[in-house]
Design a protein around this motif. Sequence first.
Motif, PDB file in Angstrom:
ATOM      1  N   ALA A   5       0.858  -1.184   0.000  1.00  0.00           N
ATOM      2  CA  ALA A   5       0.000   0.000   0.000  1.00  0.00           C
ATOM      3  C   ALA A   5       0.895   1.235   0.000  1.00  0.00           C
ATOM      4  O   ALA A   5       1.813   1.317   0.835  1.00  0.00           O
ATOM      5  CB  ALA A   5      -0.896  -0.011   1.228  1.00  0.00           C
ATOM      6  N   PRO A   6       0.658   2.185  -0.915  1.00  0.00           N
ATOM      7  CA  PRO A   6       1.585   3.314  -1.066  1.00  0.00           C
ATOM      8  C   PRO A   6       1.870   4.058   0.231  1.00  0.00           C
ATOM      9  O   PRO A   6       3.024   4.327   0.568  1.00  0.00           O
ATOM     10  CB  PRO A   6       0.879   4.231  -2.066  1.00  0.00           C
ATOM     11  N   LEU A   7       0.800   4.370   0.992  1.00  0.00           N
ATOM     12  CA  LEU A   7       1.016   5.208   2.171  1.00  0.00           C
ATOM     13  C   LEU A   7       1.738   4.461   3.287  1.00  0.00           C
ATOM     14  O   LEU A   7       2.440   5.061   4.084  1.00  0.00           O
ATOM     15  CB  LEU A   7      -0.314   5.755   2.680  1.00  0.00           C
ATOM     16  N   SER A   8       1.566   3.136   3.331  1.00  0.00           N
ATOM     17  CA  SER A   8       2.216   2.384   4.405  1.00  0.00           C
ATOM     18  C   SER A   8       3.728   2.444   4.267  1.00  0.00           C
ATOM     19  O   SER A   8       4.461   2.300   5.235  1.00  0.00           O
ATOM     20  CB  SER A   8       1.744   0.929   4.411  1.00  0.00           C
ATOM     21  N   VAL A   9       4.213   2.666   3.048  1.00  0.00           N
ATOM     22  CA  VAL A   9       5.651   2.842   2.858  1.00  0.00           C
ATOM     23  C   VAL A   9       6.018   4.323   2.956  1.00  0.00           C
ATOM     24  O   VAL A   9       6.969   4.706   3.630  1.00  0.00           O
ATOM     25  CB  VAL A   9       6.100   2.282   1.492  1.00  0.00           C
ATOM     26  N   ALA A  10       5.228   5.172   2.286  1.00  0.00           N
ATOM     27  CA  ALA A  10       5.597   6.583   2.173  1.00  0.00           C
ATOM     28  C   ALA A  10       5.618   7.297   3.528  1.00  0.00           C
ATOM     29  O   ALA A  10       6.531   8.077   3.805  1.00  0.00           O
ATOM     30  CB  ALA A  10       4.641   7.288   1.222  1.00  0.00           C
ATOM     31  N   ILE A  11       4.622   7.017   4.391  1.00  0.00           N
ATOM     32  CA  ILE A  11       4.550   7.774   5.646  1.00  0.00           C
ATOM     33  C   ILE A  11       5.798   7.560   6.512  1.00  0.00           C
ATOM     34  O   ILE A  11       6.475   8.540   6.856  1.00  0.00           O
ATOM     35  CB  ILE A  11       3.232   7.476   6.415  1.00  0.00           C
TER      36      ILE A  11
END
Lengths: 236, 272
Positions: free
Chosen positions: B63-69
């Motif tokens: 999931a994009p946000l799980s890495v980005a955050i």
Amino acid sequence: MALISCRDLCLAYEGKIAVDRLSFDVSPGDYLCIVGENGSGKSTLIRALLGLKKPRSGSIQYGDGLKQSEIGYLPQQTPAQKDFPASVREVVLSGCRAAPFYSASEKRRAAENMEKLGLTELKKACYRELSGGQQQRVLLARALCATRKLLLLDEPVTGLDPAVSAELYRIIRDLNEEGVTVVMVTHDVDCAIERARTILHLRTVPLFWGRAEDYRESEIGRSFMASGPEKGGDEA
Amino acid sequence: MSLIKEMLSYTFLLRAIIVGGLVSLCAAVLGVPLVLKRYSMIGDGLSHVGFGALAVAAAMNAAPLSVAIPVVVAAAFLLLRLSASGKVKGDAAIAVVSTGSLALGVIVISLSTGMNTETSNYLFGSILSMSEEDVRLSLILTALVLLLFIIFYHHIFAVTFDETFARATGKRAGACNALLALLTALTVVVGMRLMGSLLISGLVIFPALSAMRLCREFRHVIIVSSALSLVCFLLGTVASFALAIPTGASVVCVDILALLGCFGLGRLRERG
């Protein structure tokens, strides 16, 4: 009991010693001027007194009810402040503790200090649009919000013209007579001797610490006054 | 009017407007202390890091946000640290981190999916990308930013105006800076896919600069910056819909026009 007592203080930056073997006291009601050339360790000493720089050895102790965070500090101005959009009132209030909001007594205190320094009419004015002398008075009012006991002034008249400087010195004198202890770092040795009660002459090690009258008669004092130290204050 | 009615009839647009409006608000509030502390480029650096993180997430099917955050938050603390230590100059440190992440992102993308529309969306933003999850996230973010900003407002002011004095009088400047970095990182991550990682820092910098030209009180700067940012976002979105141009770019252009206007007004007032 002394407000501040330094014992055998040694301060260093990355192995380079800036201040060494320094012992002195600041007693209540004192007017102490710390003089010395650029690079003599004055600014480092200020940082240590404020608790921003840890001594390499020796100690700084605060007594007579003074806490380190209750020193009223008047710093040299930073370039970022020149275009800072803030009102006089906002700047003065920022000297108070705010935990996390200003209490009624803190607001009252800020108002009193603005009144004392003749800033009440300017309280809505923008800090960046004031003259140099007015800005110093704002920062002095802010410092008074942070302390009742001790002001620590770093080259307070740098960049001010003589009339404005004299006015600022008069304000500082008045505050001292009201019982606020003053510690001032300055290049301006003539003014220092004229006004101070105690002199600390620093060149990494203390060259003189004692009463201003004695400094005037001392060899080190006479030679320093005769040499006419450079004016202005861009000490790093 | 009919144009706006038409816009609101699309659910995806409505979502984008909610997310974008909230992110604009957060960015404008945080932008004022960042610009005044000479940290403007932190927002820019962080969004590039975010691009790298999104690319890695896509390659790993995460999931994009799980890495980005977590990655962007870590980068924020790193940048702050680097700026404070003085070993590498702050702006150079940011350039190193941001260019590095961009390069890494491009390599990861070309090795995994290859350059495609999704890549372009990461870089320049896409109004189609907002899910309901994003709306929820942006609401939480905004509540968090506004609440913490209000609670620590006086401390943030003191530290922004004079960090040395604030430290000396017992205010926790380090914690204040960390809070700003954390909130900026979150704002950048949430807004990045909508606005584009190359454009999101405009939201942080422009409204603050414009408001600083007009206002003479810190409190007013914050309020005007937020209002201006919101208005510019809405105008930019309408323009993007009407002219069929990318939203992120359109919003930034409106922000620039507002900045020029504010400079003009500031000039006029100085003379008058």
